[in-house]
Design a protein around this motif. Structure first.
Motif, PDB file in Angstrom:
ATOM      1  N   LEU A  28      23.055   3.259  92.163  1.00 15.04           N
ATOM      2  CA  LEU A  28      23.060   4.303  91.143  1.00 15.04           C
ATOM      3  C   LEU A  28      23.873   3.856  89.934  1.00 15.04           C
ATOM      4  O   LEU A  28      24.932   3.250  90.086  1.00 15.04           O
ATOM      5  N   GLY A  29      23.361   4.193  88.753  1.00 20.43           N
ATOM      6  CA  GLY A  29      24.032   3.799  87.514  1.00 20.43           C
ATOM      7  C   GLY A  29      25.053   4.824  87.052  1.00 20.43           C
ATOM      8  O   GLY A  29      25.336   5.808  87.724  1.00 20.43           O
ATOM      9  N   TYR A  30      25.612   4.575  85.869  1.00 24.23           N
ATOM     10  CA  TYR A  30      26.477   5.523  85.166  1.00 24.23           C
ATOM     11  C   TYR A  30      27.698   5.970  85.961  1.00 24.23           C
ATOM     12  O   TYR A  30      28.159   7.089  85.838  1.00 24.23           O
ATOM     13  N   GLN A 233      30.448   5.441  75.461  1.00 23.97           N
ATOM     14  CA  GLN A 233      31.248   4.572  76.328  1.00 23.97           C
ATOM     15  C   GLN A 233      30.942   4.737  77.817  1.00 23.97           C
ATOM     16  O   GLN A 233      31.702   4.241  78.644  1.00 23.97           O
ATOM     17  N   LEU A 234      29.848   5.424  78.133  1.00 26.63           N
ATOM     18  CA  LEU A 234      29.480   5.501  79.552  1.00 26.63           C
ATOM     19  C   LEU A 234      28.464   4.394  79.828  1.00 26.63           C
ATOM     20  O   LEU A 234      27.296   4.499  79.471  1.00 26.63           O
ATOM     21  N   MET A 235      28.933   3.336  80.428  1.00 23.81           N
ATOM     22  CA  MET A 235      28.066   2.173  80.622  1.00 23.81           C
ATOM     23  C   MET A 235      27.122   2.380  81.795  1.00 23.81           C
ATOM     24  O   MET A 235      27.522   2.877  82.847  1.00 23.81           O
ATOM     25  N   SER A 236      25.878   1.987  81.609  1.00 24.93           N
ATOM     26  CA  SER A 236      24.880   2.300  82.634  1.00 24.93           C
ATOM     27  C   SER A 236      25.049   1.420  83.864  1.00 24.93           C
ATOM     28  O   SER A 236      25.055   1.900  84.985  1.00 24.93           O
ATOM     29  N   LYS A 237      25.182   0.124  83.666  1.00 30.49           N
ATOM     30  CA  LYS A 237      25.390  -0.756  84.819  1.00 30.49           C
ATOM     31  C   LYS A 237      26.878  -0.734  85.174  1.00 30.49           C
ATOM     32  O   LYS A 237      27.571  -1.757  85.120  1.00 30.49           O
ATOM     33  N   ARG A 239      28.625  -0.436  87.764  1.00 28.86           N
ATOM     34  CA  ARG A 239      29.253  -1.102  88.905  1.00 28.86           C
ATOM     35  C   ARG A 239      29.784  -2.480  88.532  1.00 28.86           C
ATOM     36  O   ARG A 239      30.732  -2.958  89.143  1.00 28.86           O
ATOM     37  N   PHE A 240      29.200  -3.074  87.500  1.00 28.58           N
ATOM     38  CA  PHE A 240      29.705  -4.395  87.108  1.00 28.58           C
ATOM     39  C   PHE A 240      31.026  -4.261  86.368  1.00 28.58           C
ATOM     40  O   PHE A 240      31.937  -5.075  86.513  1.00 28.58           O
ATOM     41  N   VAL A 241      31.107  -3.231  85.584  1.00 23.06           N
ATOM     42  CA  VAL A 241      32.381  -2.950  84.927  1.00 23.06           C
ATOM     43  C   VAL A 241      33.436  -2.668  86.000  1.00 23.06           C
ATOM     44  O   VAL A 241      34.565  -3.155  85.936  1.00 23.06           O
TER      45      VAL A 241
ATOM     46  N   PHE B   3      18.223   9.324  87.630  1.00 27.01           N
ATOM     47  CA  PHE B   3      18.991   8.230  87.055  1.00 27.01           C
ATOM     48  C   PHE B   3      18.616   6.891  87.682  1.00 27.01           C
ATOM     49  O   PHE B   3      19.150   5.863  87.313  1.00 27.01           O
ATOM     50  N   ASN B   7      18.315   0.910  84.861  1.00 26.00           N
ATOM     51  CA  ASN B   7      19.763   0.695  84.724  1.00 26.00           C
ATOM     52  C   ASN B   7      20.402   0.326  86.049  1.00 26.00           C
ATOM     53  O   ASN B   7      21.510  -0.201  86.082  1.00 26.00           O
ATOM     54  N   THR B   8      19.738   0.705  87.122  1.00 31.44           N
ATOM     55  CA  THR B   8      20.344   0.516  88.437  1.00 31.44           C
ATOM     56  C   THR B   8      20.008  -0.848  89.020  1.00 31.44           C
ATOM     57  O   THR B   8      20.549  -1.224  90.055  1.00 31.44           O
ATOM     58  N   SER B  57      28.146  -1.937  73.544  1.00 29.16           N
ATOM     59  CA  SER B  57      28.209  -1.885  75.004  1.00 29.16           C
ATOM     60  C   SER B  57      27.204  -0.942  75.655  1.00 29.16           C
ATOM     61  O   SER B  57      26.971  -1.048  76.853  1.00 29.16           O
ATOM     62  N   THR B  58      26.654   0.008  74.908  1.00 28.97           N
ATOM     63  CA  THR B  58      25.720   0.954  75.530  1.00 28.97           C
ATOM     64  C   THR B  58      24.557   1.278  74.593  1.00 28.97           C
ATOM     65  O   THR B  58      24.669   1.177  73.367  1.00 28.97           O
ATOM     66  N   THR B 203      20.362  -4.056  78.331  1.00 26.72           N
ATOM     67  CA  THR B 203      20.854  -3.598  79.626  1.00 26.72           C
ATOM     68  C   THR B 203      19.703  -3.377  80.592  1.00 26.72           C
ATOM     69  O   THR B 203      19.744  -3.803  81.740  1.00 26.72           O
ATOM     70  N   MET B 208      24.091  -7.020  80.870  1.00 24.97           N
ATOM     71  CA  MET B 208      25.121  -6.003  81.077  1.00 24.97           C
ATOM     72  C   MET B 208      25.885  -5.783  79.785  1.00 24.97           C
ATOM     73  O   MET B 208      26.379  -6.721  79.191  1.00 24.97           O
ATOM     74  N   GLN B 233      33.503  -0.078  69.446  1.00 23.23           N
ATOM     75  CA  GLN B 233      32.436  -0.900  69.991  1.00 23.23           C
ATOM     76  C   GLN B 233      32.521  -2.369  69.591  1.00 23.23           C
ATOM     77  O   GLN B 233      31.547  -3.112  69.788  1.00 23.23           O
TER      78      GLN B 233
ATOM     79  N   HIS C 130      25.734  13.717  80.765  1.00 22.76           N
ATOM     80  CA  HIS C 130      24.594  13.250  79.966  1.00 22.76           C
ATOM     81  C   HIS C 130      24.068  14.294  78.990  1.00 22.76           C
ATOM     82  O   HIS C 130      23.470  13.958  77.975  1.00 22.76           O
TER      83      HIS C 130
END
Lengths: 256, 256, 256, 256
Positions: A28-30, A233-237, A239-241, B3, B7-8, B57-58, B203, B208, B233, C130
């Protein structure tokens, strides 16, 4: 102007490793992922209390969004006049804060003293409707001058701020260094000394795009998820962050 | 609400490789690095003209900052009512745009038709000082419904917008898919068809935190560096963002 | 577009008289005068409870500042799609509200029905991070179509809004007409029916630059003095505005 | 803090007379009236060139909207540190200006000297993307200290500002006094000396809610009608504001 700061250094190998390990399967993203939950738990462990964590991509965003969240638009944000938020963020706190005002204080070696803070709070005209009101005290740890606020230093100015109804934000771009040099726990130098919110840098500590805003009282973070999202600033991927941050969280533990 | 979008999915292996390769030595931060210059050149090559590139970043930031840059605060931004900017960015365009207004248009399959655009521009009360003024047309490519604007579709609505003095922004979160399916060049479906600025997602294409805003007329980007910085940003370890982006830029070339 | 509204009518002679009578001696400015206190008392009498009163120069400012005060920047303000705030204030609520979003509802004769309000609250995607969140319901009394919300109409939609955690703002540009036609007291059609804040027009009732924002719960007005000042709406020769308003307050009593 | 300024004085009798005379018949609102046209012509006569005029209700609004119009959101507005915009407008310029920053300069007797202006422009770090950029010089005439910028004083600092690409705004809350004492024409002490926009106070000169923003180059006022409207400052019964202003415009002529 020297940009050749530790921003220019490499990503720590264990951060890239962590990102690589996070790179499998379908998640799951976000921020609705296990790794993000883990980072939150690790940071709660690190700070010895339940904290609310918001990962972001830059230190400027971490400062600006945390300050905007704590201050009213007619608030004054007091910080050292050489602080990064004062000189080098191109007005980001003012923008995210709806036109709030940064007030730069003097202070030897990049630090604000209790005496100077008192003087400014007593001297200036403050208070509505004609004047802005002191709203947030922002401390930089370690400072731009390389100095450090000790636990006593922090507690002294935080107490003055709280007595005035202000909140205390810490720009912790170099927080890890400060903790290491002071030989205290992260908890002792933050919320136990009166810091309400920490912009906890990881970029300068070997991560990439993995800054964190930490609320020591999670109730104060109400609305912050929306603020982060609409602040871009809510990054979708996510989990990498989180993976990049997790490594940093791990090494942070060693400071204590 | 789903979601579980792309992105996932995982980061493409070649993106992680590129980041790893970028991870050596001591490089200038904040975009003053060779890799960032390379990404700019690759994107200029890809789009067959000199473009101004801003990495962010997004996707929300890419949309919000590009729209804010093109629209006046009293401008109306016309887009499909199901567009991501309308429904799922928590008011980011309105925030970055100083209180501009998004106006949602109807349209089958997620697309705005020339007829509907004309109707709205003719029907509504527009213009100062009492009313907001049409300022930006935002197209999503591919749309939320999975449909695509052909070159002719794009050119038709862009011409109407330009005739009205509006600018044309494209939310290209799924731009690569659209180019691949249309079998056209990136240039043909963007500036050659009237698109002024592209929020070019990477992304969702396997990178990422490496979105890009692309100005096809670099002169229009005046002030955008400041807007990005104060928008939180401008990433310090910029070369890694660039590295992630570079891989995407490379694969984008294959679409054409 | 018809601007030949009652804005174009003359100032009531008794308003000019009152201004003339206020025009003697040397009085404290910025609202610290006896006449302003009197207006506050008169309005508290009129509404049968202690209210907080803020005088402003335009109806647009009264709407925009009251909405901005009640809504969060990521809030949705629901109103009739033909309402003045939606069509004719050039984005003032969005500007003062830090980029909030106005959402226009359908409704016969300019009125929002309970059924439509429920439908919109149920149908749309709402909620952070969102999506924006329903924050304020804005009712126009009398409406742009010349219709009126009865006490029961008002109470019905206000109850739905409150159940959702929303606040209820009333654009009372033509409030006096509505009260006169309904044959109710000002209290019955406002706070007793669930209205939290009233933008109470006087300009259209024969005064000049003497709009008022009225908080039925004064505690909600915390920060409003600062908001008005920094919104450019704290008039220095305040007693004249108060004088103009006083006449209107007096005549308003006659409606009841 | 002394509010017992000339704001507390009475309205000049001829202002009330003028309002009374304007109070007949049925006239177009929102500035589309003959009296507003007359005020524009009188002010053009007074300043010996075709000017664009925007009437507003407060001096704070006149300063904040004019500064917001001239400065970019990432702009620095340089003024004397004791200026009203710095100390007593509760952040209005920052709010209307989208988060711009006011930078207070030292200076004897409330005046900014050419030497100090040069020093600040040379000393500080300025310029994007990391730093804000000097954007507007704001002069107060007469100053808070009761001093006056002579024609030579004004021309000297304006020339420095223009050479740096800045615009020059004048807070003319006490402009009439300054003109009278200097024995120059309004044109000589404004645009002929390099002032681009004047916030021309009338409230302190005996009028009520009739401040004016004057653009000496009407082309620069593009967008200002929308800015005023969405700023809540387009008064509907505009002819009365104009009437109050007309008297002041008339008496201003006598200064010259």
């Amino acid at each position: 102007m020297n940009f050749a700061s530790d921003n220019t250094a490499a990503i720590a190998p264990q951060v890239l490793d962590a990102i690589g390990k996070a790179n499998s399967g379908f998640v799951l993203g976000y921020g609705s992922d296990t790794l993000t939950r883990q980072v939150e738990r690790k940071l709660s462990d690190l700070f010895e209390r339940n904290v609310a964590v918001f990962l972001l991509s830059t230190g400027t965003a971490a400062n600006a969004l945390s300050i905007a969240h704590l201050a009213s638009p007619w608030g004054a944000v007091l910080g050292h006049r050489d602080a990064h938020i004062m000189t080098s963020e191109c007005g980001a706190p003012e923008f995210f804060g709806g036109g709030l005002k940064l007030v730069g204080l003097a202070g030897d070696d990049g630090r604000i003293s209790a005496a100077e803070l008192k003087r400014v709070l007593e001297r200036e005209e403050w208070g509505g409707p004609h004047h802005i009101s002191p709203s947030v005290l922002s401390l930089t740890q370690a400072t731009e001058a390389g100095t450090i606020y000790s636990v006593a230093d922090t507690a002294a100015v935080a107490a003055i701020a709280h007595a005035r109804g202000m909140m205390v934000q810490m720009d912790g771009a170099r927080f890890a260094n400060a903790v290491a040099r002071l030989g205290v726990t992260p908890a002792e130098i933050t919320w136990k000394a009166g810091v309400d919110v920490l912009a906890f840098g990881a970029t300068k500590g070997g991560a990439m795009a993995a800054e964190a805003v930490i609320f020591f009282d999670p109730a104060r973070a109400s609305g912050m998820p929306e603020r982060r999202k609409r602040g871009g600033q809510l990054m979708s991927k996510h989990r990498f962050v989180a993976a990049a941050r997790q490594r940093n969280g791990g090494s942070a533990r060693r400071w204590a």
